[in-house]
Design an enzyme around this catalytic site. Sequence first.
Site, PDB file in Angstrom:
ATOM      1  N   ASP A 179      47.103  39.218  69.899  1.00 18.25           N
ATOM      2  CA  ASP A 179      46.111  39.424  68.844  1.00 18.25           C
ATOM      3  C   ASP A 179      46.219  40.896  68.406  1.00 18.25           C
ATOM      4  O   ASP A 179      46.889  41.693  69.085  1.00 18.25           O
ATOM      5  CB  ASP A 179      44.723  39.109  69.434  1.00 18.25           C
ATOM      6  CG  ASP A 179      43.595  39.606  68.577  1.00 18.25           C
ATOM      7  OD1 ASP A 179      43.567  39.236  67.383  1.00 18.25           O
ATOM      8  OD2 ASP A 179      42.731  40.364  69.080  1.00 18.25           O
ATOM      9  N   ASP A 219      43.325  43.115  66.212  1.00 13.48           N
ATOM     10  CA  ASP A 219      42.081  43.899  66.267  1.00 13.48           C
ATOM     11  C   ASP A 219      41.393  43.725  67.612  1.00 13.48           C
ATOM     12  O   ASP A 219      41.095  42.606  68.024  1.00 13.48           O
ATOM     13  CB  ASP A 219      41.136  43.476  65.132  1.00 13.48           C
ATOM     14  CG  ASP A 219      41.702  43.842  63.775  1.00 13.48           C
ATOM     15  OD1 ASP A 219      41.986  45.030  63.576  1.00 13.48           O
ATOM     16  OD2 ASP A 219      41.886  42.932  62.946  1.00 13.48           O
ATOM     17  N   GLU A 246      37.957  48.011  65.263  1.00 13.54           N
ATOM     18  CA  GLU A 246      36.781  47.519  64.538  1.00 13.54           C
ATOM     19  C   GLU A 246      35.825  48.631  64.131  1.00 13.54           C
ATOM     20  O   GLU A 246      35.549  48.799  62.947  1.00 13.54           O
ATOM     21  CB  GLU A 246      36.036  46.440  65.356  1.00 13.54           C
ATOM     22  CG  GLU A 246      36.816  45.145  65.526  1.00 13.54           C
ATOM     23  CD  GLU A 246      37.069  44.371  64.228  1.00 13.54           C
ATOM     24  OE1 GLU A 246      36.714  44.858  63.136  1.00 13.54           O
ATOM     25  OE2 GLU A 246      37.667  43.292  64.313  1.00 13.54           O
ATOM     26  N   LYS A 281      37.160  39.155  54.169  1.00 15.69           N
ATOM     27  CA  LYS A 281      36.580  38.550  52.956  1.00 15.69           C
ATOM     28  C   LYS A 281      35.484  37.557  53.339  1.00 15.69           C
ATOM     29  O   LYS A 281      34.421  37.511  52.741  1.00 15.69           O
ATOM     30  CB  LYS A 281      37.674  37.827  52.145  1.00 15.69           C
ATOM     31  CG  LYS A 281      38.683  38.759  51.515  1.00 15.69           C
ATOM     32  CD  LYS A 281      39.591  38.030  50.534  1.00 15.69           C
ATOM     33  CE  LYS A 281      40.612  37.127  51.198  1.00 15.69           C
ATOM     34  NZ  LYS A 281      41.723  37.817  51.878  1.00 15.69           N
ATOM     35  N   GLU A 282      35.781  36.776  54.382  1.00 15.46           N
ATOM     36  CA  GLU A 282      34.821  35.783  54.854  1.00 15.46           C
ATOM     37  C   GLU A 282      33.566  36.478  55.388  1.00 15.46           C
ATOM     38  O   GLU A 282      32.449  36.013  55.196  1.00 15.46           O
ATOM     39  CB  GLU A 282      35.464  34.931  55.960  1.00 15.46           C
ATOM     40  CG  GLU A 282      36.621  34.044  55.517  1.00 15.46           C
ATOM     41  CD  GLU A 282      37.967  34.762  55.354  1.00 15.46           C
ATOM     42  OE1 GLU A 282      38.040  35.997  55.517  1.00 15.46           O
ATOM     43  OE2 GLU A 282      38.953  34.058  55.056  1.00 15.46           O
ATOM     44  N   ARG A 283      33.763  37.624  56.054  1.00 19.52           N
ATOM     45  CA  ARG A 283      32.642  38.396  56.609  1.00 19.52           C
ATOM     46  C   ARG A 283      31.758  38.933  55.484  1.00 19.52           C
ATOM     47  O   ARG A 283      30.539  38.906  55.569  1.00 19.52           O
ATOM     48  CB  ARG A 283      33.216  39.544  57.465  1.00 19.52           C
ATOM     49  CG  ARG A 283      32.210  40.260  58.327  1.00 19.52           C
ATOM     50  CD  ARG A 283      32.938  41.141  59.317  1.00 19.52           C
ATOM     51  NE  ARG A 283      33.792  40.362  60.181  1.00 19.52           N
ATOM     52  CZ  ARG A 283      34.996  40.755  60.612  1.00 19.52           C
ATOM     53  NH1 ARG A 283      35.472  41.943  60.279  1.00 19.52           N
ATOM     54  NH2 ARG A 283      35.705  39.972  61.393  1.00 19.52           N
ATOM     55  N   LYS A 297      38.913  48.105  50.726  1.00 26.10           N
ATOM     56  CA  LYS A 297      38.668  48.336  52.161  1.00 26.10           C
ATOM     57  C   LYS A 297      39.993  48.365  52.930  1.00 26.10           C
ATOM     58  O   LYS A 297      40.189  49.186  53.829  1.00 26.10           O
ATOM     59  CB  LYS A 297      37.724  47.232  52.695  1.00 26.10           C
ATOM     60  CG  LYS A 297      37.476  47.277  54.183  1.00 26.10           C
ATOM     61  CD  LYS A 297      38.205  46.119  54.827  1.00 26.10           C
ATOM     62  CE  LYS A 297      38.309  46.231  56.303  1.00 26.10           C
ATOM     63  NZ  LYS A 297      39.211  45.253  56.897  1.00 26.10           N
ATOM     64  N   THR A 345      43.736  37.565  62.437  1.00 25.46           N
ATOM     65  CA  THR A 345      43.058  37.225  61.177  1.00 25.46           C
ATOM     66  C   THR A 345      43.181  38.350  60.166  1.00 25.46           C
ATOM     67  O   THR A 345      42.902  38.170  58.992  1.00 25.46           O
ATOM     68  CB  THR A 345      41.556  36.951  61.401  1.00 25.46           C
ATOM     69  OG1 THR A 345      40.984  38.092  61.998  1.00 25.46           O
ATOM     70  CG2 THR A 345      41.336  35.760  62.277  1.00 25.46           C
ATOM     71  N   THR A 346      43.578  39.522  60.624  1.00 26.41           N
ATOM     72  CA  THR A 346      43.699  40.620  59.665  1.00 26.41           C
ATOM     73  C   THR A 346      44.999  40.482  58.866  1.00 26.41           C
ATOM     74  O   THR A 346      45.835  39.631  59.156  1.00 26.41           O
ATOM     75  CB  THR A 346      43.572  41.992  60.374  1.00 26.41           C
ATOM     76  OG1 THR A 346      43.177  42.970  59.410  1.00 26.41           O
ATOM     77  CG2 THR A 346      44.865  42.435  61.006  1.00 26.41           C
ATOM     78  N   ASP A 399      41.051  39.528  72.772  1.00 24.11           N
ATOM     79  CA  ASP A 399      39.910  40.361  73.192  1.00 24.11           C
ATOM     80  C   ASP A 399      38.555  39.749  72.887  1.00 24.11           C
ATOM     81  O   ASP A 399      37.546  40.244  73.383  1.00 24.11           O
ATOM     82  CB  ASP A 399      39.949  41.730  72.491  1.00 24.11           C
ATOM     83  CG  ASP A 399      39.572  41.588  71.024  1.00 24.11           C
ATOM     84  OD1 ASP A 399      40.283  40.861  70.302  1.00 24.11           O
ATOM     85  OD2 ASP A 399      38.551  42.168  70.615  1.00 24.11           O
TER      86      ASP A 399
HETATM   87  C1  XBP Z   1      39.568  40.496  63.928  1.00 21.13           C
HETATM   88  C2  XBP Z   1      38.877  40.289  62.641  1.00 21.13           C
HETATM   89  C3  XBP Z   1      39.410  40.868  61.391  1.00 21.13           C
HETATM   90  C4  XBP Z   1      39.116  42.306  61.102  1.00 21.13           C
HETATM   91  C5  XBP Z   1      39.225  42.599  59.628  1.00 21.13           C
HETATM   92  O1  XBP Z   1      40.915  40.117  63.805  1.00 21.13           O
HETATM   93  O2  XBP Z   1      37.932  39.550  62.595  1.00 21.13           O
HETATM   94  O3  XBP Z   1      38.807  40.131  60.382  1.00 21.13           O
HETATM   95  O4  XBP Z   1      37.804  42.603  61.508  1.00 21.13           O
HETATM   96  O5  XBP Z   1      40.379  42.177  59.070  1.00 21.13           O
HETATM   97  P1  XBP Z   1      41.890  39.773  65.067  1.00 21.13           P
HETATM   98  P2  XBP Z   1      40.514  41.973  57.459  1.00 21.13           P
HETATM   99  O6  XBP Z   1      42.220  38.327  64.922  1.00 21.13           O
HETATM  100  O7  XBP Z   1      43.099  40.655  64.904  1.00 21.13           O
HETATM  101  O8  XBP Z   1      41.134  40.080  66.322  1.00 21.13           O
HETATM  102  O9  XBP Z   1      39.398  42.716  56.803  1.00 21.13           O
HETATM  103  O10 XBP Z   1      41.854  42.548  57.123  1.00 21.13           O
HETATM  104  O11 XBP Z   1      40.429  40.505  57.200  1.00 21.13           O
HETATM  105 MG    MG Z   2      40.736  40.525  68.266  1.00 16.75          MG
END
Ligand code: XBP
Ligand code: MG
Length: 253
Positions: A9, A11, A18, A54-56, A84, A122-123, A182
Amino acid sequence: MALKALIFDVDGTLANTEHDGHLKAFNEAFEFFGLDWYWDSELYGELLSVSGGKERLAYYIKKYEPVLKTPLSSNDIAEIHSKKTDIFINKIAEGSISLRTGVERLINEAMDNNLRLGIATTTSFANVSAILESSLGQDGLKNFEIIGAGDVVKNKKPSPEIYDYVLEKMNLNPDDCIAIEDSEIGFNSSTASGLKTVVTLSEYTMTNKFEGALVVLDHLGEEDQPFQMVNGMPTNHTMVSVDFLKELYECTN
Ligand code: XBP
Ligand code: MG
């Protein structure tokens, strides 16, 4: 069967992106667009229940109904998110966020031992590329055979789709691999895809539950910085090495 690959993974796992990265970048993007919104760390912790930037954002607007001069379309949300991303990438390029303890060591050790490497996040690809290149140099991305990122799948984590995508592209079965995650959302995604998973807790995921994880640790550890085990079978290992991963893998086969 033998362990063939590790899927990381991003982030929270490769780096603690984060709070110092995504959250700051969101707030700076809001300011850029003249939006009178500010996400504090506590609110962001709650918003992290939705994966994907975007979903957030869409979830925040729906749930908190912030004051808006005109309603925001999905294109507006994409525009804020794109700003962003630019801000986030600049922060990474400035070198403000480094890889977590033991990450670079494990990547190198895995390659020396012919383990294949993939990424499931997801990033966005742009963010992954910025993180890997700023910390590992221009060739940082090349260590990974496949980067499964962002919108390549319809449903983001906790859906298993991103892990399924990476496994398919690498022509691997879930049984061949270990995932490193994580968060609960990430863990639910990897396990739903059938992957055995090692968890390294991160800034926002200390209280998450990881039932069925191979092991739950504070970080991957270094020679001079042993990991603390939060959950798992007692071991003499003090850092996550390829040998330790193989032991964990074999215990479950
Ligand atoms: C964690 C997330 C990501 C980031 C933001 O991703 O939820 O959405 O917070 O990414 P990971 P974007 O799967 O790597 O733990 O704003 O680029 O979508
Ligand atoms: Mg993560």
